[in-house]
Design a protein around this motif. Sequence first.
Motif, mmCIF file in Angstrom:
data_model
loop_
_atom_site.group_PDB
_atom_site.id
_atom_site.type_symbol
_atom_site.label_atom_id
_atom_site.label_comp_id
_atom_site.label_asym_id
_atom_site.label_seq_id
_atom_site.Cartn_x
_atom_site.Cartn_y
_atom_site.Cartn_z
ATOM 1 N N PHE A 1 -2.612 -2.480 12.137
ATOM 2 C CA PHE A 1 -2.603 -2.265 10.693
ATOM 3 C C PHE A 1 -2.061 -3.481 9.971
ATOM 4 O O PHE A 1 -2.580 -3.897 8.939
ATOM 5 C CB PHE A 1 -1.756 -1.026 10.392
ATOM 6 N N GLY B 1 3.464 7.367 -8.561
ATOM 7 C CA GLY B 1 2.283 8.203 -8.477
ATOM 8 C C GLY B 1 2.375 9.226 -7.370
ATOM 9 O O GLY B 1 1.948 10.353 -7.488
ATOM 10 N N GLU C 1 -1.671 11.542 -4.602
ATOM 11 C CA GLU C 1 -2.557 12.326 -5.440
ATOM 12 C C GLU C 1 -3.315 13.334 -4.606
ATOM 13 O O GLU C 1 -3.577 13.109 -3.439
ATOM 14 C CB GLU C 1 -3.564 11.400 -6.128
ATOM 15 N N LYS D 1 -8.651 4.299 -4.685
ATOM 16 C CA LYS D 1 -8.566 5.098 -3.465
ATOM 17 C C LYS D 1 -8.235 4.225 -2.258
ATOM 18 O O LYS D 1 -7.430 4.599 -1.400
ATOM 19 C CB LYS D 1 -9.901 5.808 -3.262
ATOM 20 N N ALA D 2 -8.862 3.083 -2.214
ATOM 21 C CA ALA D 2 -8.612 2.178 -1.078
ATOM 22 C C ALA D 2 -7.162 1.746 -1.065
ATOM 23 O O ALA D 2 -6.497 1.717 -0.028
ATOM 24 C CB ALA D 2 -9.538 0.961 -1.184
ATOM 25 N N LYS D 3 -6.661 1.456 -2.237
ATOM 26 C CA LYS D 3 -5.265 1.035 -2.305
ATOM 27 C C LYS D 3 -4.344 2.177 -1.914
ATOM 28 O O LYS D 3 -3.376 2.023 -1.163
ATOM 29 C CB LYS D 3 -4.953 0.579 -3.723
ATOM 30 N N ARG D 4 -4.634 3.330 -2.376
ATOM 31 C CA ARG D 4 -3.784 4.487 -2.127
ATOM 32 C C ARG D 4 -3.736 4.820 -0.657
ATOM 33 O O ARG D 4 -2.718 5.212 -0.110
ATOM 34 C CB ARG D 4 -4.328 5.645 -2.942
ATOM 35 N N GLU D 5 -4.870 4.694 -0.015
ATOM 36 C CA GLU D 5 -4.933 5.112 1.381
ATOM 37 C C GLU D 5 -4.776 3.971 2.356
ATOM 38 O O GLU D 5 -4.776 4.179 3.563
ATOM 39 C CB GLU D 5 -6.259 5.820 1.639
ATOM 40 N N GLY D 6 -4.677 2.769 1.847
ATOM 41 C CA GLY D 6 -4.482 1.654 2.757
ATOM 42 C C GLY D 6 -5.713 1.356 3.585
ATOM 43 O O GLY D 6 -5.615 0.999 4.747
ATOM 44 N N ARG D 7 -6.885 1.540 3.032
ATOM 45 C CA ARG D 7 -8.115 1.254 3.772
ATOM 46 C C ARG D 7 -8.824 0.101 3.106
ATOM 47 O O ARG D 7 -8.611 -0.176 1.943
ATOM 48 C CB ARG D 7 -9.032 2.481 3.748
ATOM 49 N N PRO D 8 -9.672 -0.564 3.845
ATOM 50 C CA PRO D 8 -10.417 -1.674 3.209
ATOM 51 C C PRO D 8 -11.393 -1.138 2.176
ATOM 52 O O PRO D 8 -11.973 -0.063 2.339
ATOM 53 C CB PRO D 8 -11.155 -2.323 4.374
ATOM 54 N N LYS E 1 -3.244 5.772 6.638
ATOM 55 C CA LYS E 1 -4.166 6.856 6.948
ATOM 56 C C LYS E 1 -4.119 7.136 8.445
ATOM 57 O O LYS E 1 -4.132 6.215 9.249
ATOM 58 C CB LYS E 1 -5.574 6.451 6.544
ATOM 59 N N PRO F 1 -2.267 1.561 -12.182
ATOM 60 C CA PRO F 1 -3.040 2.012 -11.002
ATOM 61 C C PRO F 1 -2.976 3.515 -10.769
ATOM 62 O O PRO F 1 -4.002 4.130 -10.621
ATOM 63 C CB PRO F 1 -2.405 1.234 -9.853
ATOM 64 N N PRO F 2 -1.776 4.133 -10.761
ATOM 65 C CA PRO F 2 -1.817 5.564 -10.455
ATOM 66 C C PRO F 2 -2.490 6.376 -11.532
ATOM 67 O O PRO F 2 -2.835 7.510 -11.331
ATOM 68 C CB PRO F 2 -0.350 5.965 -10.356
ATOM 69 N N ARG G 1 -3.158 -7.915 7.397
ATOM 70 C CA ARG G 1 -2.635 -7.853 6.036
ATOM 71 C C ARG G 1 -1.437 -8.759 5.841
ATOM 72 O O ARG G 1 -0.664 -8.568 4.902
ATOM 73 C CB ARG G 1 -2.226 -6.418 5.716
ATOM 74 N N LEU H 1 0.841 -1.190 0.000
ATOM 75 C CA LEU H 1 0.000 0.000 0.000
ATOM 76 C C LEU H 1 0.873 1.236 0.000
ATOM 77 O O LEU H 1 2.037 1.186 0.347
ATOM 78 C CB LEU H 1 -0.898 0.003 1.245
ATOM 79 N N THR H 2 0.280 2.349 -0.394
ATOM 80 C CA THR H 2 1.112 3.544 -0.480
ATOM 81 C C THR H 2 1.116 4.375 0.790
ATOM 82 O O THR H 2 2.029 5.129 1.017
ATOM 83 C CB THR H 2 0.646 4.459 -1.635
ATOM 84 N N SER H 3 0.070 4.287 1.574
ATOM 85 C CA SER H 3 0.086 5.197 2.717
ATOM 86 C C SER H 3 -0.657 4.632 3.905
ATOM 87 O O SER H 3 -1.403 3.669 3.797
ATOM 88 C CB SER H 3 -0.522 6.540 2.328
ATOM 89 N N PRO I 1 -7.471 -4.501 -3.420
ATOM 90 C CA PRO I 1 -7.341 -3.134 -3.946
ATOM 91 C C PRO I 1 -6.138 -2.972 -4.863
ATOM 92 O O PRO I 1 -6.103 -2.122 -5.702
ATOM 93 C CB PRO I 1 -7.174 -2.276 -2.685
ATOM 94 N N ALA I 2 -5.171 -3.866 -4.703
ATOM 95 C CA ALA I 2 -4.000 -3.776 -5.581
ATOM 96 C C ALA I 2 -4.273 -4.536 -6.855
ATOM 97 O O ALA I 2 -4.938 -5.552 -6.862
ATOM 98 C CB ALA I 2 -2.785 -4.348 -4.867
#
Lengths: 664, 398
Positions: free
Chosen positions: A308, A496, A499, B159-166, A250, B72-73, A312, A246-248, B186-187
């Motif tokens: 977290f 990326g 964003e 968005k889920a992948k980017r933010e690491g949320r389910p 939250k 993806p991006p 995963r 994952l990129t970040s 998400p990936a």
Amino acid sequence: MTADVSHDNQAVAESPAASSQSVARYHLWASLIFLMLGVGMLAVASIQYVVPTTLSGSGWLSYGRLRPAAIHFLLYGWLTLGLIGAMYYAVPRLTGERLTDPIIARIGFGFMAFGYAIGGIGILAGSSEGIRYLEAPPLADMIVLIGMAAMAHSIVRTISKRNDRERSPAEWFIVASVIWLVGLHFIGNLNMLAVLATIVYSQPPTLHGINTVVLAGFYQAGIIGLWGATAGAGIVYFLAPRLVGLTSFKPTRLSVVGFWGLGIAWVLTGSAQLTYTAVPDWLETIGVMFSMVLLLPVATIVVDVMGFLRGRQDDVDPKNRYSLKMLYIGLAVFAALPVLNLASALRATGGIVGFTDWVYGYELLAILGAFSAWLFAYVFHVAPPMVSADAVRVQRWHGWLTVLGLALAGFAMLVGGLVAGFTWAGGDSAGVVAAAEGFESTADAMWNFGFAIVRMTGLMIFAIAQALLFSYAATAWFVTEDRKNVLAVDPDLDVGGQEVNPELAVDPDAMPSWLRVGIIALAAGIGAFVLFVVLPSFDSASATPTILADQSRIYPDGSDAAIGRDIYIREGCMYCHTQSVRPIVTDVGLGPVSEAGDYAHESPVQLGVARMGPDLTHLAARGGSFVDHLQNPRVDRPWSTMPSYDYLSQADLDALLAYVNGLK
Amino acid sequence: MDEHLNQIADQTGVPADLLERAARARATAQGVAVEALVADWAGGEAPAPTPVAAPPVEPVVEAPAPAPVAAPPVEPVVEAPAPAASEPAGGKQLPEALLRRSAEARAKREGRSVEEVMAEMTGGGEPAAPAAAASAPAAESGGGKQLPEALLRRSAAAKAKREGRPLDEVLVEMGLSPDGATSEAPAAKPAGAPAPVADTTASDSGEPQPDAAAVADAGPEPEPIFAGFPRWLAASFIIIPLFALLYAGFAPNGPDCGTSGKLAINPISGEAESCGGAGSVYFSIGQGIFNGQCSACHSADGSGGVGPALAGGSVLQTFSACPDQIQWVTLGSNNWPDATYGDTNKPVLGTGVAMPGYGGNLSAEQIASVVLYERVSFGGADPITEEAACGLGAAAGG
């Protein structure tokens, strides 16, 4: 994620992640070199503790200089440069922005690496300043400060770009830790200014008396907590999502609480190692209170990151598995650190573990345990040479040897310290023999020797593990064709960047969050400084000399005793000898309890870190001659592990003797 | 061009600057002029490729648009300016070229055929079920949304992948129904393992979840203080500071008193005192006498001079028992019966100077007090036990 992909893909080459490639690479290599130096020196020092005649011919490798120099190289050269390198790697990826002023960043690296190198060499050469973690000479400190300013400029400015989005917790931790590092370095090394001030004034202004100890305690807690733990946590928050693709991360409420708690609590535990010493009583109590409170943010951060990662596990790319394990190990040791610290701070337990090897065990597990494990996670994650076919074998060996070495050494220090503490506290009920004979009976004991052997074994195993890592990295370096792009740029995660997500937009007119963080970080630091440095200075007890100070502990410039005290400082005697009699059963028989005013004429006060040898506060008043002991400690005390100071000139020996004989 | 951008922005609800950025990227990628492209979006012909390319605003993101690796991006950029697909929901028709490109990227990512994806996007075919389905492209127009659900789901996945949320959480946020039992990956990686399910399902033990924070983002309700905290941690945040305050208030801040052998020196005044806080009166008496009588030869701090040093515990080493020391002070050198004195057998006239005997000058109690002062002050002995050992205080007979 090999070098080929980064080479082929132009987008990757122009991505923000590529903007910090070189400076992150420099830091990585420099930190690995310092790691090798540091663990090698520490291992040798641990051998010297078992066989004191090891390499004792010259002063350069004397235990009292070697050990602090080793810790200096590890804390600053390995950990600090390593964490900064990880920040340079992380920040463009977190922000999606190119690094600000990479040339300044590189200059900063040069100054810091050079400053830390000559600082360590200075300690070996016998120019130690006499304060733990601040031993480097003022010139080295000034060079490092310039480098730090450049580094802070680059990193903070990069993070401050683009205020239109929410930030990952990693960014808060990174910004705050960098600001705190510069502040700590400046405050801890105020005598740099004194050196400059001598150009203007004849008598440079310095802190005197017990306040030097208070300042040192504040700095020591800060460098571990405000720098090591905070920067380390920032790297953890950066790495954790990346290891699972994952990129970040939250921000969660847990991370917010963890961040502020860490910043506020840790630095206020500065007096944790000073339980029952001559520092003001109210200061000790604050240290205990915040040592308790520190449990909370540490637990919070661990819970946050573990939560977290927990769900995963299956997302972890096989090549990241080792990094993940190192992350977990670091988190586990990190969780234990405040407990160890609390044991030193609480009066009931501090009287037992104070001035024992427990103190060194805590230091080892903090620097080489928790924070280094996180740094290993970073190193194995970023460097493509590590992920080739041989990587698994290297990782397995490195992992097992590192953990084994740390476990052995940590066990020896912590448990050894406990046993020593309980033995000293047991003592003779009349307290008469606790002083000299009680200590010596424990120094002579087989279990003491046993713990020293285990510690030595552990540190040597740890050193072998890092040698393995270093040699593998070095070999891979020669094999790699594309050395400039050695640090991985992940096309999926890095190109990326962050964003601009309209849903996460924040009001552009509001104060930027990085600025908020910076201001509050500064305020917390100032608050701690006032509490720990300024207020104790107003305590008249520390300024008013006692009879003992005026009669015995006074060192007019140029006198033999003054020269001897300087030798005591630069030979690092304080790492094994204390000069602080505490009002507890352990110290009964050592003489009158030490009061703040006793140290009024000294700067810096050599309170001592631990008792590998006996307390020296009232040594001369107990009688005896020390000429033989300095030149060959084992002549009159066969169990002694003290190094021989035969290498000192006769004049130096006489001066040192004059100082020691004045310790009434 | 700005006019066109604003028009599209109004229609789609996407900010104009985002549209402009995407347009520039698209224009560069296709080799057309950005103004023409925007005009086309706003309702015109697809522009002919020209050699003029507008400089990309975000070279980082836009440049890899044609590269298959960076799918993806690119997603969010693709999403934003794509108002309505060919759903007949009253939106603008998307140019064929854009649609095809989007379909190609998605097909590659999901491992499906381009035709299948195109059919979905233009007509509403049955959702295929590849191994790594990123989103179930339900073809219904989702209750009057401006953006078709397919695109919304894709956006949600990115968005889920980017933010690491389910994924489910993001879908709920956007007003879509979370997909069924599938754990969405998400990936878009081919190695796509099942996405984190534990986050949203294993919540009973109160593990930290981003959900609570997400709820706060989405809604106006105030977040509870310990949102996302495990219960034991939240409790600690109350218990531990309370304990710290109690410690500060009530724990003995002075030296450790208790069983014998422990020193009781007031850290503030520096004077020995009993654990009850009262000073030892004998100690004070002895201090006065010492300063008057003894300091001349032994120094005020006991470091010695004409007389031997008492400090550093040596007095306790010489006289391990208080009565012996009392006897020595009482009799002095000249009256001492032996040639040596003390446990260490010191010669009586070792220093050449005689120790006076105070038996004639001071009362027994006074001598005992001086000796007590010396043993506590210079030897570090415990005043409570020493008082008794020296025959002083309530326990002794006097």
